[in-house]
Design a protein around this motif. Structure first.
Motif, PDB file in Angstrom:
ATOM      1  N   UNK A  27      18.403  -9.570  14.831  1.00  0.00           N
ATOM      2  CA  UNK A  27      17.041 -10.010  15.125  1.00  0.00           C
ATOM      3  C   UNK A  27      16.107  -9.625  13.981  1.00  0.00           C
ATOM      4  N   UNK A  28      15.264 -10.559  13.523  1.00  0.00           N
ATOM      5  CA  UNK A  28      14.330 -10.218  12.441  1.00  0.00           C
ATOM      6  C   UNK A  28      13.284  -9.212  12.905  1.00  0.00           C
ATOM      7  N   UNK A  29      12.876  -8.342  11.998  1.00  0.00           N
ATOM      8  CA  UNK A  29      11.811  -7.376  12.252  1.00  0.00           C
ATOM      9  C   UNK A  29      10.644  -7.759  11.343  1.00  0.00           C
ATOM     10  N   UNK A  30       9.480  -7.937  11.920  1.00  0.00           N
ATOM     11  CA  UNK A  30       8.310  -8.380  11.164  1.00  0.00           C
ATOM     12  C   UNK A  30       7.791  -7.262  10.259  1.00  0.00           C
ATOM     13  N   UNK A  31       7.588  -7.551   8.975  1.00  0.00           N
ATOM     14  CA  UNK A  31       7.105  -6.507   8.059  1.00  0.00           C
ATOM     15  C   UNK A  31       5.601  -6.269   8.193  1.00  0.00           C
ATOM     16  N   UNK A  32       5.200  -5.078   7.801  1.00  0.00           N
ATOM     17  CA  UNK A  32       3.792  -4.742   7.655  1.00  0.00           C
ATOM     18  C   UNK A  32       3.465  -4.838   6.169  1.00  0.00           C
ATOM     19  N   UNK A  33       2.327  -5.434   5.846  1.00  0.00           N
ATOM     20  CA  UNK A  33       1.904  -5.572   4.454  1.00  0.00           C
ATOM     21  C   UNK A  33       0.921  -4.456   4.143  1.00  0.00           C
ATOM     22  N   UNK A  34       1.231  -3.688   3.105  1.00  0.00           N
ATOM     23  CA  UNK A  34       0.342  -2.630   2.617  1.00  0.00           C
ATOM     24  C   UNK A  34       0.002  -2.979   1.176  1.00  0.00           C
ATOM     25  N   UNK A  35      -1.258  -3.328   0.942  1.00  0.00           N
ATOM     26  CA  UNK A  35      -1.625  -3.827  -0.371  1.00  0.00           C
ATOM     27  C   UNK A  35      -2.364  -2.837  -1.253  1.00  0.00           C
ATOM     28  N   UNK A  36      -2.774  -1.715  -0.730  1.00  0.00           N
ATOM     29  CA  UNK A  36      -3.518  -0.790  -1.577  1.00  0.00           C
ATOM     30  C   UNK A  36      -3.835   0.517  -0.885  1.00  0.00           C
ATOM     31  N   UNK A  37      -2.834   1.237  -0.459  1.00  0.00           N
ATOM     32  CA  UNK A  37      -3.034   2.515   0.209  1.00  0.00           C
ATOM     33  C   UNK A  37      -3.044   3.643  -0.823  1.00  0.00           C
ATOM     34  N   UNK A  38      -3.986   4.570  -0.694  1.00  0.00           N
ATOM     35  CA  UNK A  38      -3.993   5.746  -1.570  1.00  0.00           C
ATOM     36  C   UNK A  38      -2.833   6.650  -1.158  1.00  0.00           C
ATOM     37  N   UNK A  39      -2.017   7.053  -2.122  1.00  0.00           N
ATOM     38  CA  UNK A  39      -0.880   7.922  -1.850  1.00  0.00           C
ATOM     39  C   UNK A  39      -0.879   9.073  -2.843  1.00  0.00           C
ATOM     40  N   UNK A  40      -0.234  10.154  -2.460  1.00  0.00           N
ATOM     41  CA  UNK A  40      -0.034  11.293  -3.349  1.00  0.00           C
ATOM     42  C   UNK A  40       1.438  11.283  -3.753  1.00  0.00           C
ATOM     43  N   UNK A  41       1.690  11.327  -5.056  1.00  0.00           N
ATOM     44  CA  UNK A  41       3.045  11.280  -5.597  1.00  0.00           C
ATOM     45  C   UNK A  41       3.340  12.624  -6.238  1.00  0.00           C
ATOM     46  N   UNK A  42       4.499  13.167  -5.920  1.00  0.00           N
ATOM     47  CA  UNK A  42       4.931  14.411  -6.551  1.00  0.00           C
ATOM     48  C   UNK A  42       6.181  14.111  -7.365  1.00  0.00           C
ATOM     49  N   UNK A  43       6.030  14.090  -8.678  1.00  0.00           N
ATOM     50  CA  UNK A  43       7.134  13.789  -9.576  1.00  0.00           C
ATOM     51  C   UNK A  43       7.911  15.042  -9.937  1.00  0.00           C
ATOM     52  N   UNK A  49      11.501   7.484 -12.016  1.00  0.00           N
ATOM     53  CA  UNK A  49      10.545   6.615 -11.321  1.00  0.00           C
ATOM     54  C   UNK A  49       9.118   6.932 -11.745  1.00  0.00           C
ATOM     55  N   UNK A  50       8.752   8.216 -11.720  1.00  0.00           N
ATOM     56  CA  UNK A  50       7.374   8.578 -12.050  1.00  0.00           C
ATOM     57  C   UNK A  50       7.178   8.770 -13.548  1.00  0.00           C
ATOM     58  N   UNK A  51       8.234   9.134 -14.250  1.00  0.00           N
ATOM     59  CA  UNK A  51       8.126   9.361 -15.676  1.00  0.00           C
ATOM     60  C   UNK A  51       7.456  10.670 -16.039  1.00  0.00           C
ATOM     61  N   UNK A  52       7.068  11.448 -15.066  1.00  0.00           N
ATOM     62  CA  UNK A  52       6.412  12.728 -15.320  1.00  0.00           C
ATOM     63  C   UNK A  52       6.597  13.645 -14.127  1.00  0.00           C
ATOM     64  N   UNK A  53       6.390  14.925 -14.358  1.00  0.00           N
ATOM     65  CA  UNK A  53       6.426  15.842 -13.233  1.00  0.00           C
ATOM     66  C   UNK A  53       4.994  16.198 -12.865  1.00  0.00           C
ATOM     67  N   UNK A  54       4.831  16.727 -11.672  1.00  0.00           N
ATOM     68  CA  UNK A  54       3.506  17.095 -11.195  1.00  0.00           C
ATOM     69  C   UNK A  54       3.032  16.152 -10.107  1.00  0.00           C
ATOM     70  N   UNK A  55       1.880  16.478  -9.554  1.00  0.00           N
ATOM     71  CA  UNK A  55       1.314  15.709  -8.452  1.00  0.00           C
ATOM     72  C   UNK A  55       0.162  14.852  -8.966  1.00  0.00           C
ATOM     73  N   UNK A  56       0.135  13.583  -8.536  1.00  0.00           N
ATOM     74  CA  UNK A  56      -0.968  12.710  -8.902  1.00  0.00           C
ATOM     75  C   UNK A  56      -1.223  11.714  -7.773  1.00  0.00           C
ATOM     76  N   UNK A  57      -2.401  11.120  -7.786  1.00  0.00           N
ATOM     77  CA  UNK A  57      -2.782  10.121  -6.793  1.00  0.00           C
ATOM     78  C   UNK A  57      -2.604   8.735  -7.407  1.00  0.00           C
ATOM     79  N   UNK A  58      -2.104   7.813  -6.604  1.00  0.00           N
ATOM     80  CA  UNK A  58      -1.885   6.439  -7.069  1.00  0.00           C
ATOM     81  C   UNK A  58      -2.180   5.490  -5.915  1.00  0.00           C
TER      82      UNK A  58
END
Length: 99
Positions: A27-43, A49-58
């Motif tokens: 059965x298909x599951x309908x996707x949710x579209x997220x087009x611009x959520x602020x996230x915190x990335x910890x590399x 993937x991040x190309x750097x270490x440390x924490x940044x917002x994207x």
């Protein structure tokens, strides 16, 4: 299904071509579209993937699904996603144990 992060412009470009499907037990599951959520990335050091270490917002964007709790037994989950030349395809055979 498929996601990316960067600045708002990069996410807008990514989402302009984003598509995908999720099929749970046939059965298909309908996707949710997220087009611009602020996230915190910890590399982590050496993370390709991040190309750097440390924490940044994207800005995070993508097509996501929330899978409902599954009954005990065997289940199948197929995920396909694509945006531009980036694609994801995975098939899972799941077994849920009784509580």
């Amino acid at each position: 299904m498929i996601n990316s992060f960067g600045d708002r412009e990069r996410c807008a470009d990514f989402m302009g071509d984003a598509r995908g499907t999720v099929v749970l037990d046939g059965e298909p599951v309908e996707p949710e579209v997220h087009e611009g959520d602020a996230i915190v990335v910890e590399g982590a050091p050496g993370n390709p993937v991040t190309g750097e270490e440390g924490t940044f917002t994207a800005t995070g964007c993508g097509l996501w699904v929330e899978i409902p709790p599954l009954d005990p037994g065997k289940h199948s989950l197929a995920i396909r996603g694509q945006s531009g030349d980036f694609s994801v395809g995975v098939d899972y055979a799941l077994t849920v144990a009784a509580p």
